[in-house]
Design a protein around this motif. Structure first.
Motif, mmCIF file in Angstrom:
data_model
loop_
_atom_site.group_PDB
_atom_site.id
_atom_site.type_symbol
_atom_site.label_atom_id
_atom_site.label_comp_id
_atom_site.label_asym_id
_atom_site.label_seq_id
_atom_site.Cartn_x
_atom_site.Cartn_y
_atom_site.Cartn_z
ATOM 1 N N UNK A 2 0.688 -1.037 -0.136
ATOM 2 C CA UNK A 2 -0.034 0.064 -0.035
ATOM 3 C C UNK A 2 0.918 1.301 0.151
ATOM 4 N N UNK A 3 2.202 0.906 0.065
ATOM 5 C CA UNK A 3 2.759 2.423 -0.109
ATOM 6 C C UNK A 3 2.966 3.148 -1.335
ATOM 7 N N UNK A 4 2.944 4.399 -0.929
ATOM 8 C CA UNK A 4 2.659 5.354 -2.292
ATOM 9 C C UNK A 4 4.365 5.608 -2.789
ATOM 10 N N UNK A 5 5.425 4.996 -2.299
ATOM 11 C CA UNK A 5 6.568 5.042 -2.728
ATOM 12 C C UNK A 5 7.187 3.502 -3.207
ATOM 13 N N UNK A 6 7.896 3.741 -4.416
ATOM 14 C CA UNK A 6 8.588 2.504 -4.633
ATOM 15 C C UNK A 6 9.542 1.998 -3.948
ATOM 16 N N UNK A 7 9.527 0.540 -3.631
ATOM 17 C CA UNK A 7 10.370 0.237 -2.844
ATOM 18 C C UNK A 7 11.102 -1.036 -3.699
ATOM 19 N N UNK B 77 4.516 -3.122 -5.490
ATOM 20 C CA UNK B 77 3.542 -2.695 -6.642
ATOM 21 C C UNK B 77 3.809 -1.486 -7.407
ATOM 22 N N UNK B 78 4.088 -0.616 -6.585
ATOM 23 C CA UNK B 78 4.109 1.031 -6.666
ATOM 24 C C UNK B 78 5.394 0.958 -7.549
ATOM 25 N N UNK B 79 6.731 0.383 -7.249
ATOM 26 C CA UNK B 79 7.755 0.654 -7.604
ATOM 27 C C UNK B 79 7.480 0.098 -9.036
ATOM 28 N N UNK B 80 6.763 -0.984 -9.589
ATOM 29 C CA UNK B 80 6.268 -1.431 -10.802
ATOM 30 C C UNK B 80 5.525 -0.353 -11.819
ATOM 31 N N UNK B 81 4.537 0.167 -10.908
ATOM 32 C CA UNK B 81 3.815 1.221 -11.646
ATOM 33 C C UNK B 81 4.650 2.389 -12.187
ATOM 34 N N UNK B 82 5.498 2.654 -11.225
ATOM 35 C CA UNK B 82 6.510 4.074 -11.527
ATOM 36 C C UNK B 82 7.510 3.668 -12.436
ATOM 37 N N UNK B 83 7.923 2.275 -12.579
ATOM 38 C CA UNK B 83 9.016 2.103 -13.572
ATOM 39 C C UNK B 83 8.306 1.489 -14.820
ATOM 40 N N UNK B 84 7.215 1.677 -14.996
ATOM 41 C CA UNK B 84 6.338 1.402 -16.325
ATOM 42 C C UNK B 84 6.528 -0.171 -16.445
ATOM 43 N N UNK B 85 6.458 -0.972 -15.425
ATOM 44 C CA UNK B 85 6.618 -2.475 -15.824
ATOM 45 C C UNK B 85 5.685 -3.124 -14.548
ATOM 46 N N UNK B 86 5.868 -4.515 -14.380
ATOM 47 C CA UNK B 86 5.239 -4.799 -13.150
ATOM 48 C C UNK B 86 5.952 -5.321 -12.149
ATOM 49 N N UNK B 87 5.688 -5.431 -10.755
ATOM 50 C CA UNK B 87 6.563 -5.499 -9.965
ATOM 51 C C UNK B 87 7.461 -6.968 -10.147
ATOM 52 N N UNK B 88 6.616 -8.062 -10.635
ATOM 53 C CA UNK B 88 7.303 -9.305 -10.754
ATOM 54 C C UNK B 88 8.132 -9.089 -12.157
ATOM 55 N N UNK B 89 7.977 -8.266 -13.073
ATOM 56 C CA UNK B 89 9.006 -8.196 -14.287
ATOM 57 C C UNK B 89 10.177 -7.476 -13.686
ATOM 58 N N UNK B 90 10.209 -6.847 -12.830
ATOM 59 C CA UNK B 90 11.363 -6.188 -12.117
ATOM 60 C C UNK B 90 12.422 -7.110 -11.370
ATOM 61 N N UNK C 202 18.905 11.308 -2.231
ATOM 62 C CA UNK C 202 19.145 12.471 -3.118
ATOM 63 C C UNK C 202 18.155 12.716 -4.227
ATOM 64 N N UNK C 203 18.171 13.497 -4.895
ATOM 65 C CA UNK C 203 16.921 13.880 -5.958
ATOM 66 C C UNK C 203 17.563 13.500 -7.559
ATOM 67 N N UNK C 204 16.911 12.912 -8.378
ATOM 68 C CA UNK C 204 17.463 12.626 -9.685
ATOM 69 C C UNK C 204 16.217 12.220 -10.682
ATOM 70 N N UNK C 205 16.689 11.533 -11.647
ATOM 71 C CA UNK C 205 15.700 10.940 -12.392
ATOM 72 C C UNK C 205 15.805 9.480 -12.586
ATOM 73 N N UNK C 206 14.753 8.521 -12.682
ATOM 74 C CA UNK C 206 14.991 7.291 -13.030
ATOM 75 C C UNK C 206 14.202 7.080 -14.370
ATOM 76 N N UNK C 207 14.654 6.045 -14.803
ATOM 77 C CA UNK C 207 14.083 5.656 -16.214
ATOM 78 C C UNK C 207 12.881 4.984 -16.072
ATOM 79 N N UNK C 208 11.928 5.254 -17.044
ATOM 80 C CA UNK C 208 10.562 4.526 -17.038
ATOM 81 C C UNK C 208 10.628 3.598 -18.297
ATOM 82 N N UNK C 209 10.054 2.427 -18.305
ATOM 83 C CA UNK C 209 10.067 1.633 -19.355
ATOM 84 C C UNK C 209 9.582 2.307 -20.616
#
Ligand code: ADP
Length: 542
Positions: free
Chosen positions: A24-29, A43-56, A90-97
């Motif tokens: 239920x976290x709003x942050x990706x872990x 799950x949130x990490x999956x959504x943010x990175x444009x993939x599914x958690x299982x695929x990561x 830090x702050x930066x930019x992550x890659x989305x699929x």
């Protein structure tokens, strides 16, 4: 004795509950093990990175997160390899699929560290900052807009304050001296002087009102400039002849010169072009007490531009003043109005007009040496400019020969004029002017009376030579009265005399059937001369 419970040691929540929390976290872990492979993703990490958690899971953390150039790759490598830092935020930019990136704030925290049963690795927690950044950008934009609106409000208030001041100043003189004129015991000489002051201030007031109207029309985007063929030599010569008398009165040299290849005709708005030049030349003469003023017209076929240069040997303008004088109501120093007159609107209008004519105004000046204003028109978008025509063709036409006219007292001798006007002050003023020019004047108060009187005079065989028609009147206005008269075949001269002095008003009067359009305030000489000429033309035509 009841056993006293000491505070219980931190209890490890059961795995099912832990998973629920992570889900239920709003942050990706992400959990990354020591060989940099993702072993857990919420799950949130999956959504943010444009993939599914299982695929990561099972992928290299670097391939999952890193947007090239968006993270300090070497530093991430060092962090993953070393044991030195436990936490890195830090702050930066992550890659989305799909090759896009998004802004994040993230922490990398080393965990485990060899404790029994806890796998060692790195926990990556990251938060999408897109919305925050958008909100911040929106806030910044709103702030900038609010500041601009506030500045506009301040400018408007300043403009109004200036305008009020500029209008009140000549008004004070007019009312004050008019009052003095009514005082008993005023000598004839004083009366003459007061009269001159009132006249001068009235003219100044009119110039200010015209400038303010122009400027507000420009600011409101309502001023339209024409593009019709105009003769360059004619415009330059007109401006020169208009200002010649003033230059001569001040004993200044005053030259007009053409150089380069000056096209005979360009597409522009002759009225507005003349207005800009009249202002520049007027200023040059006003601010020069010795020496000369020179107008040069320079054509440049290579640049396809035409330049009007107005150079004077006058008081000059300091650099600090140069930055301000193109603003509305700006005068180089506050004593300028007192010493030289003027409203400080001329240059503000001129630069804006120049822009609308496809040009710019530049200024070079040195204190006590003089100023050079340069209006350059870009003609590169005009196909029909003939650049082949050399300067030999730019002969200056001779100044128009003085029109011979009768003395003012006789100009309208024997003329019968019907004047339709509802304002008593104007009735008296015009009657006085026309009487003095020898006319006999009948006054009516509205368009309906004008119509009836004019037709009755025709049938009584005592026709009026001319109807002078105010356009805005009660009962029947001047437009309708003129139209009606023309509809019944009334063929004598009708002259509109109106305070409607905006663009298009003249056309409206002519369309209604007037022969001529004159504006208020009334210029006595112009009124008499225009009526005399028109009536002479009418006589010839009959
Ligand atoms: P104004 O009606 O006061 O002449 P302008 O906008 O035409 O208004 O000019 C603004 C100010 O710029 C003038 O009051 C004057 O201080 C300065 N200025 C303009 N032209 C010249 C010039 N040729 N020489 C010196 N000062 C000038």
């Amino acid at each position: 004795m009841t056993p006293v419970h000491s505070p219980s040691p931190r209890r490890t929540p059961d795995p099912a509950r832990l998973l629920l929390i992570l889900d239920s976290l709003a942050d990706g872990v992400l959990f990354v093990d020591s060989d940099r492979t993702v072993t857990y993703a919420n799950p949130r990490a999956g959504v943010l990175l444009g993939s599914s958690a299982a695929d990561l899971v099972g992928r290299s953390v670097l391939s999952v997160l890193l947007a090239p150039g968006m993270l300090d790759l070497a530093r991430v490598e060092r962090f993953l390899a070393s044991e030195e830092e436990a936490l890195w935020a830090e702050e930066g930019r992550f890659r989305r699929e799909g090759a896009t990136t998004f802004p994040v704030s993230y922490t990398l925290e080393r965990v485990g560290g060899g404790k029994a049963g806890v796998p060692s690795g790195v926990v990556v927690v990251f938060r999408d900052l897109t919305e925050e950044q958008n909100a911040a950008a929106n806030l910044r934009r709103a702030q900038v807009e609010a500041e601009a609106a506030q500045q506009a409000a301040v400018q408007k208030a300043e403009f109004l304050a200036n305008m009020s001041h500029e209008i009140r100043t000549p008004m004070t003189a007019i009312l004050g001296y008019a009052d003095l004129m009514g005082q008993p015991g005023t000598s004839a000489e004083e009366l003459r002087e007061y009269h001159q002051i009132i006249h001068r201030n009235g003219e100044h007031l009119l110039a200010i009102i015209n400038d303010i109207l122009d400027l507000s029309k420009i600011e409101a985007g309502k001023l339209v400039v024409e593009r019709i063929p105009c003769s360059v030599a004619e415009i330059a010569t007109d401006v020169h002849s208009l200002a010649r008398q003033r230059a001569e009165e001040k004993g200044l040299g005053f030259e007009l010169e053409f150089s380069g290849t000056v096209p005979e005709s360009i597409g522009s708005d002759p009225t507005r072009l003349r207005q800009v030049l009249v202002n520049l030349v007027g200023n040059a003469i006003k601010f020069t007490s010795e020496g000369s003023v020179k107008i040069s017209v320079i054509g440049d076929p290579l640049q396809e531009s035409l330049c009007f240069v107005v150079a004077d040997t006058g008081i000059g303008i300091t650099e600090e003043q140069q930055a301000r004088i193109f603003e509305a109501f700006a005068q180089a120093d506050t004593s300028t109005t007192r010493r030289f007159g003027g409203s400080g609107l001329g240059l503000a209008i001129s630069v804006r007009l120049a822009q609308m004519l496809g040009g710019v105004i530049e200024l070079e000046s040195r204190i006590a040496r003089g100023s050079t204003f340069r209006l350059t028109l870009d003609l590169s978008d005009q196909d029909d400019v003939d650049w082949e025509v050399g300067d030999s063709l730019c002969r200056i036409p001779p100044p128009p020969s003085e029109i011979r006219s009768l003395p003012e007292e006789l100009a309208l001798a024997g003329r019968r004029i019907l004047y339709a006007e509802d304002g008593p002050d104007n009735q008296r003023l015009v009657r006085h002017i026309l009487d003095r020019a020898g006319a006999s004047v009948t006054i009516v108060e509205n368009g309906e009376q004008a119509y009836e009187f004019a037709l009755h005079a025709e049938t009584a065989d005592e026709p009026f030579d001319c109807i002078l028609m105010d356009m805005q009147m009660p009962v029947l206005d001047g437009y309708a009265a003129t139209q009606r008269l023309r509809d019944v075949g009334f063929g004598r001269a009708i002259v509109a005399l109106t305070a409607h002095a905006m663009k298009g008003d003249g056309e409206r009067c002519i369309e209604a059937g007037c022969d001529l359009y004159l504006t208020k305030p009334i210029d006595r000489r112009h009124l008499v001369a225009s009526l005399a000429t028109l009536l002479a033309e009418h006589e010839l035509a009959q």
